[in-house]
Design an enzyme around this catalytic site. Structure first.
Site, short mmCIF file in Angstrom:
data_model
loop_
_atom_site.label_atom_id
_atom_site.label_comp_id
_atom_site.label_asym_id
_atom_site.label_seq_id
_atom_site.Cartn_x
_atom_site.Cartn_y
_atom_site.Cartn_z
NE ARG A 54 -2.64 0.44 3.50
CZ ARG A 54 -2.00 0.89 4.59
NH1 ARG A 54 -1.55 2.13 4.62
NH2 ARG A 54 -1.80 0.11 5.64
CE1 TYR A 107 -17.05 10.73 -15.66
CE2 TYR A 107 -15.55 11.01 -13.80
CZ TYR A 107 -16.49 10.26 -14.50
OH TYR A 107 -16.87 9.03 -14.01
CG ASP A 180 -9.31 15.71 -16.11
OD1 ASP A 180 -8.58 15.05 -16.88
OD2 ASP A 180 -10.34 15.25 -15.59
CE LYS A 205 -12.47 7.50 -18.99
NZ LYS A 205 -12.28 7.49 -17.55
#
Length: 389
Positions: A54, A107, A180, A205
């Site tokens: 982690r 978005y 973004d 993406k």
């Protein structure tokens, strides 16, 4: 392997940054470290700084190095999703009572995160058209606004915002400017070089590029070391990290990003020009068209216009739905940026959560994620769908 200064080319960095060959076997592709924990040389004697996956994993480290190199940033972080990356950044930066300025065409999940999750925590937001510098300036509250959130090109109406001008505005007001860069990808646009502070990606993406992973990334500009350290702690403490295998798949996808974006852009421009001539199309949203109001600006701050097109159907919502459900090569699905072409109806799919807000998408709009198939097949598919209207 970091990106040496003499690596001028984007594709060289995409292929080699963080991708050292295996020193034991000489394998060209670094191994995928599918491990949760690491043996210590005595208590606190960490090998390479790795303790628990982690907190750090060599495969994820390789991707984070790659991300930073692509964007020309100082630090990169890889997350379990794009929204996980956004959440970690905003949770680190904001406290109750703070204010965010966010674009009115972003978005839907980003707007929902700011409005519903952070809104419930006492964070206020103002939604503006970030392509309008005056509107952004008026929306900023000195001392209270902490983040200016920009998408360019925007999702789904393809608005183009002036990153350099917004970065200057943010610097003057003491506001963190976050861009973004998912739609453009670093192959076509590098916001940090234009003055932005942080870049965010849905690596699901274009970076991954094959619709087979979910992931997110943050890249911090030079001078943002302290912020990067704080967000790294949030990532570790909250735990929304990318898995080693997802990190590996993302790294593999990145290696072909440059050539894929060339084909995405070529195909999209040919389709946008065809659509612009069709009587059934009321408007084509694509910055590569000379008719687009942001065409000149996009040409200055982007090296290509990308693979995303939105169209408004002259027949309104009914025609838009019928078109979206009539294509065959363009598959009806959420998401974007893969090698395959997708069609999406934002009002009821990706942006359903912003219905009734300032970010609501018109019902006549359909979004196309143009893939890298043969362009003639894509054009024929669109022509057949339009004939069915």
């Amino acid at each position: 392997m970091t990106a040496p200064e003499f690596w001028k080319g984007f594709d060289t960095r995409a292929i080699h940054a963080g991708q050292e060959f295996d020193p034991t076997t000489g394998a060209v592709i670094p191994p995928v470290y599918l491990t949760s924990t690491y043996v210590q040389d005595g208590i606190g004697g960490l090998r390479g700084g790795y303790e628990y996956s982690r907190g750090g994993n060599p495969t994820r480290t390789a991707l984070e190095t790659q991300l930073a190199a692509l964007e020309g940033g100082a630090h990169g972080l890889s997350f379990a999703s794009g929204l996980a990356a956004e959440d970690a950044l905003l949770r680190t930066v904001l406290v109750p009572g703070d204010h965010v300025v966010i674009g009115n065409d972003v978005y839907g999940g980003t707007h929902r995160l700011v409005r519903k999750i952070f809104g419930a925590w006492g964070i206020r937001h103002t939604t503006v058209d970030t392509s309008d510098l005056g509107a952004v300036r008026d929306a900023i509250e000195l001392g209270t606004t902490k983040v200016l959130w920009v998408e360019t090109p925007s999702n789904p109406l393809m608005k183009i915002s002036d990153i350099a001008a917004l970065a200057e505005l943010g610097s003057e007001a003491g506001v963190l400017v976050v861009v973004d860069n998912t739609f453009a990808s670093p192959a076509l646009q590098q916001p940090l070089a234009l003055g932005a502070d942080v870049v965010v990606h849905s690596t699901t993406k274009y970076l991954g590029g094959h619709s087979d992973i979910i992931g997110g990334g943050l890249v911090f500009g030079v001078g943002q070391d302290e912020l990067a350290e704080r967000v790294t702690f949030t990532q570790f403490a909250a735990g929304a990290v990318s898995s080693p295998f997802d990190a590996f798949l993302t790294s593999r996808g990145i290696k072909t990003l440059g050539i894929r974006m060339q084909r995405h852009s070529q195909n999209a421009l040919a389709i946008a020009r065809r659509l612009e001539e069709h009587a059934g199309i009321e408007h084509v949203y694509y910055p590569g068209l000379e008719s687009h109001p942001g065409h000149e600006l996009a040409g200055r701050q982007m090296s290509g216009f990308g693979g995303m097109i939105s169209i408004a159907l002259a027949g309104g919502g009914e025609a838009a739905r019928r078109f979206a459900e009539s294509t065959e090569v363009f598959q009806l699905a959420e998401s974007l940026g893969g090698v395959e072409s997708l069609v999406n109806y934002p009002a009821e799919m990706t942006h359903a959560s912003v219905r009734g807000t300032e970010a609501e998408v018109p019902e006549s709009v359909v979004r196309l994620s143009v893939g890298i198939e043969d362009v003639d097949d894509l054009l024929d598919d669109i022509d057949r769908a339009l004939e069915r209207l």
